[in-house]
Design a protein around this motif. Structure first.
Motif, PDB file in Angstrom:
ATOM      1  N   ASN A 100       0.931  -1.312   0.017  1.00 57.88           N
ATOM      2  CA  ASN A 100      -0.148   0.053  -0.035  1.00 57.88           C
ATOM      3  C   ASN A 100       0.836   1.175   0.181  1.00 57.88           C
ATOM      4  OD1 ASN A 100      -2.650  -1.183  -0.072  1.00 57.88           O
ATOM      5  ND2 ASN A 100      -2.733  -1.475   2.280  1.00 57.88           N
ATOM      6  N   MET A 101       2.012   1.183   0.506  1.00 56.68           N
ATOM      7  CA  MET A 101       3.111   2.313   0.291  1.00 56.68           C
ATOM      8  C   MET A 101       2.485   3.533   1.412  1.00 56.68           C
ATOM      9  SD  MET A 101       5.145   1.037  -1.774  1.00 56.68           S
ATOM     10  CE  MET A 101       6.353   2.374  -2.560  1.00 56.68           C
ATOM     11  N   LEU A 102       2.584   3.063   2.543  1.00 52.92           N
ATOM     12  CA  LEU A 102       2.540   3.689   3.676  1.00 52.92           C
ATOM     13  C   LEU A 102       3.478   5.368   3.399  1.00 52.92           C
ATOM     14  CD1 LEU A 102       1.297   4.278   6.499  1.00 52.92           C
ATOM     15  CD2 LEU A 102       3.630   3.126   7.404  1.00 52.92           C
ATOM     16  N   ALA A 103       2.844   6.359   3.561  1.00 46.00           N
ATOM     17  CA  ALA A 103       3.363   7.746   3.465  1.00 46.00           C
ATOM     18  C   ALA A 103       4.806   8.125   4.242  1.00 46.00           C
ATOM     19  CB  ALA A 103       2.704   8.951   3.780  1.00 46.00           C
ATOM     20  N   LEU A 104       5.845   8.172   3.407  1.00 42.46           N
ATOM     21  CA  LEU A 104       7.008   8.460   3.795  1.00 42.46           C
ATOM     22  C   LEU A 104       6.875   9.710   4.979  1.00 42.46           C
ATOM     23  CD1 LEU A 104       9.202   8.289   0.607  1.00 42.46           C
ATOM     24  CD2 LEU A 104       9.001   6.546   2.340  1.00 42.46           C
ATOM     25  N   GLY A 105       7.935   9.545   6.017  1.00 38.39           N
ATOM     26  CA  GLY A 105       7.728  10.719   7.033  1.00 38.39           C
ATOM     27  C   GLY A 105       6.812   9.886   8.265  1.00 38.39           C
ATOM     28  N   THR A 106       6.150   8.891   7.891  1.00 35.85           N
ATOM     29  CA  THR A 106       5.299   8.313   9.092  1.00 35.85           C
ATOM     30  C   THR A 106       6.099   7.698  10.128  1.00 35.85           C
ATOM     31  OG1 THR A 106       3.632   7.550   7.375  1.00 35.85           O
ATOM     32  CG2 THR A 106       3.662   6.536   9.510  1.00 35.85           C
ATOM     33  N   ILE A 107       5.515   8.142  11.496  1.00 34.63           N
ATOM     34  CA  ILE A 107       6.280   7.451  12.654  1.00 34.63           C
ATOM     35  C   ILE A 107       5.756   6.087  12.993  1.00 34.63           C
ATOM     36  CG2 ILE A 107       6.709   7.932  15.132  1.00 34.63           C
ATOM     37  CD1 ILE A 107       7.917   9.991  13.356  1.00 34.63           C
ATOM     38  N   ALA A 108       6.665   5.192  13.126  1.00 34.86           N
ATOM     39  CA  ALA A 108       6.434   3.733  13.429  1.00 34.86           C
ATOM     40  C   ALA A 108       5.346   3.657  14.532  1.00 34.86           C
ATOM     41  CB  ALA A 108       7.744   2.967  13.547  1.00 34.86           C
ATOM     42  N   PRO A 109       4.280   3.046  13.970  1.00 37.53           N
ATOM     43  CA  PRO A 109       3.135   2.923  15.254  1.00 37.53           C
ATOM     44  C   PRO A 109       3.870   2.091  16.153  1.00 37.53           C
ATOM     45  CG  PRO A 109       2.390   2.657  13.064  1.00 37.53           C
ATOM     46  CD  PRO A 109       3.670   2.615  12.677  1.00 37.53           C
ATOM     47  N   ASP A 110       3.709   2.017  17.567  1.00 37.46           N
ATOM     48  CA  ASP A 110       4.377   1.166  18.516  1.00 37.46           C
ATOM     49  C   ASP A 110       3.529  -0.058  18.574  1.00 37.46           C
ATOM     50  OD1 ASP A 110       5.832   0.298  20.353  1.00 37.46           O
ATOM     51  OD2 ASP A 110       5.167   1.594  22.166  1.00 37.46           O
ATOM     52  N   PHE A 111       3.913  -0.821  19.082  1.00 36.05           N
ATOM     53  CA  PHE A 111       3.144  -2.472  19.171  1.00 36.05           C
ATOM     54  C   PHE A 111       3.671  -3.170  20.574  1.00 36.05           C
ATOM     55  CE2 PHE A 111       6.571  -3.141  15.971  1.00 36.05           C
ATOM     56  CZ  PHE A 111       7.308  -3.940  16.716  1.00 36.05           C
ATOM     57  N   ASN A 112       3.008  -4.129  20.787  1.00 34.41           N
ATOM     58  CA  ASN A 112       3.403  -4.900  21.986  1.00 34.41           C
ATOM     59  C   ASN A 112       3.001  -6.431  21.616  1.00 34.41           C
ATOM     60  OD1 ASN A 112       4.430  -5.644  24.486  1.00 34.41           O
ATOM     61  ND2 ASN A 112       2.494  -5.861  25.333  1.00 34.41           N
ATOM     62  N   LEU A 113       3.761  -7.327  21.009  1.00 41.93           N
ATOM     63  CA  LEU A 113       3.430  -8.594  20.259  1.00 41.93           C
ATOM     64  C   LEU A 113       4.061  -9.450  20.932  1.00 41.93           C
ATOM     65  CD1 LEU A 113       3.367  -7.166  16.641  1.00 41.93           C
ATOM     66  CD2 LEU A 113       1.541  -7.654  18.008  1.00 41.93           C
ATOM     67  N   LEU A 114       3.774 -10.806  20.662  1.00 40.79           N
ATOM     68  CA  LEU A 114       4.268 -12.091  21.181  1.00 40.79           C
ATOM     69  C   LEU A 114       5.432 -12.534  20.074  1.00 40.79           C
ATOM     70  CD1 LEU A 114       4.137 -14.416  22.760  1.00 40.79           C
ATOM     71  CD2 LEU A 114       3.027 -15.543  21.094  1.00 40.79           C
ATOM     72  N   ASN A 115       6.723 -12.399  21.087  1.00 36.54           N
ATOM     73  CA  ASN A 115       7.937 -13.096  20.049  1.00 36.54           C
ATOM     74  C   ASN A 115       7.928 -14.619  20.312  1.00 36.54           C
ATOM     75  OD1 ASN A 115      10.368 -13.771  19.040  1.00 36.54           O
ATOM     76  ND2 ASN A 115      11.584 -12.307  20.314  1.00 36.54           N
ATOM     77  N   VAL A 116       7.427 -15.276  18.927  1.00 39.38           N
ATOM     78  CA  VAL A 116       7.371 -16.567  19.196  1.00 39.38           C
ATOM     79  C   VAL A 116       8.617 -17.523  19.546  1.00 39.38           C
ATOM     80  CG1 VAL A 116       5.459 -16.529  17.495  1.00 39.38           C
ATOM     81  CG2 VAL A 116       7.877 -16.997  16.650  1.00 39.38           C
ATOM     82  N   VAL A 117       9.768 -16.754  19.483  1.00 40.43           N
ATOM     83  CA  VAL A 117      11.018 -17.251  19.877  1.00 40.43           C
ATOM     84  C   VAL A 117      11.204 -17.746  21.261  1.00 40.43           C
ATOM     85  CG1 VAL A 117      13.516 -17.284  19.846  1.00 40.43           C
ATOM     86  CG2 VAL A 117      12.095 -16.430  17.913  1.00 40.43           C
ATOM     87  N   ASP A 118      10.786 -16.792  22.045  1.00 37.04           N
ATOM     88  CA  ASP A 118      10.816 -17.020  23.651  1.00 37.04           C
ATOM     89  C   ASP A 118       9.550 -16.675  24.323  1.00 37.04           C
ATOM     90  OD1 ASP A 118      10.542 -14.184  23.494  1.00 37.04           O
ATOM     91  OD2 ASP A 118      12.400 -13.639  24.196  1.00 37.04           O
TER      92      ASP A 118
END
Length: 185
Positions: free
Chosen positions: A7-25
Motif C-alpha cells: 500500500n506504500m505507507l506515506a514516507l515520514g510516518t512515525i512507526a506505530p508502536d506495538f506489543n506483540l508475542l515473540n514466538v522465539v521466547d
C-alpha cells in the motif's frame, strides 16, 4: 499465485508502536524494546507464502550483515491462523530455526499492527531511521518466484545504506509484491 502490491505507507510516518508475542521466547515485546540504534527494518512475512519463501535466505543473510551496524530487523506475521494453520506461532518458531533468523518473529494475532502499518502483502518491508521515521517502504528487490532475476536485496540495502551514511533515501520506491495478508473474517 495472487500478486498483491504494498500500500506504500506515506514516507515520514512515525512507526506505530506495538506489543506483540515473540514466538522465539514467548515474551511480549514492544517496538521500543526492539528498535535499532540507527535503523529499524520491519517486515511483514508469513510461513507459507511463496514470495516470502523465495527471499527468506537472503533476508536472513542481510540481517546478519547489518546486525553489528545498529540495524535491527523485526519480522511480524499477521495472518489468520485459523484458516492458514501453517502460519501459527509454533510453525513460526520452527521457521526462525530453519532459516537461521537472528531477529525476532512476532505474532500479530488481532492484526491491529498490520492495519496500523497499512501492510497489504507478504513480504512487505518498512525501513525507519533512528527516530523511527519511515524513509523506505517497498520491495526487497526485483526478484520474484519464477522470474529468474537474481535475489540481491538491492532496493532494501540501498535504503539502509543511505540512512547509515546520512544520505537521502531514493524517493522512487517500488512496492513489494506478494501474497495478500490473510485477514480475519
Amino acid at each position: 499465485m495472487a500478486q498483491t502490491p504494498s500500500n506504500m505507507l506515506a514516507l515520514g510516518t512515525i512507526a506505530p508502536d506495538f506489543n506483540l508475542l515473540n514466538v522465539v521466547d514467548n515474551n511480549y515485546v514492544s517496538l521500543k524494546d526492539l528498535k535499532g540504534e540507527k535503523v529499524t527494518v520491519i517486515l511483514f512475512i508469513c510461513n507459507h507464502c511463496p514470495f516470502v519463501k523465495h527471499l527468506n535466505e537472503a533476508i536472513s543473510k542481510t540481517a546478519k550483515i547489518y546486525d553489528s551496524k545498529g540495524v535491527n530487523f523485526i519480522a511480524i506475521s499477521s495472518n489468520d491462523v485459523e484458516n492458514y494453520p501453517q502460519d501459527a506461532p509454533k510453525y513460526m518458531k520452527e521457521l526462525v530455526k530453519n532459516e537461521d533468523f537472528i531477529f525476532p518473529y512476532l505474532y500479530d494475532k488481532d492484526q491491529e499492527v498490520a492495519k496500523a502499518y497499512d501492510a497489504a502483502c507478504t513480504p512487505d518491508f518498512y525501513v525507519f531511521n533512528k527516530n523511527l521515521t519511515l524513509e523506505y517502504r517497498g520491495q526487497f528487490d526485483d526478484s520474484r518466484p519464477g522470474n529468474n532475476i537474481p535475489i540481491t536485496g538491492k532496493d532494501l540495502i540501498a535504503a539502509i545504506d543511505a540512512i547509515l551514511n546520512n544520505k537521502a533515501v531514493n524517493p522512487n520506491q517500488k512496492p513489494s509484491i506478494g501474497c495478500n495478508i490473510k485477514w480475519l473474517n
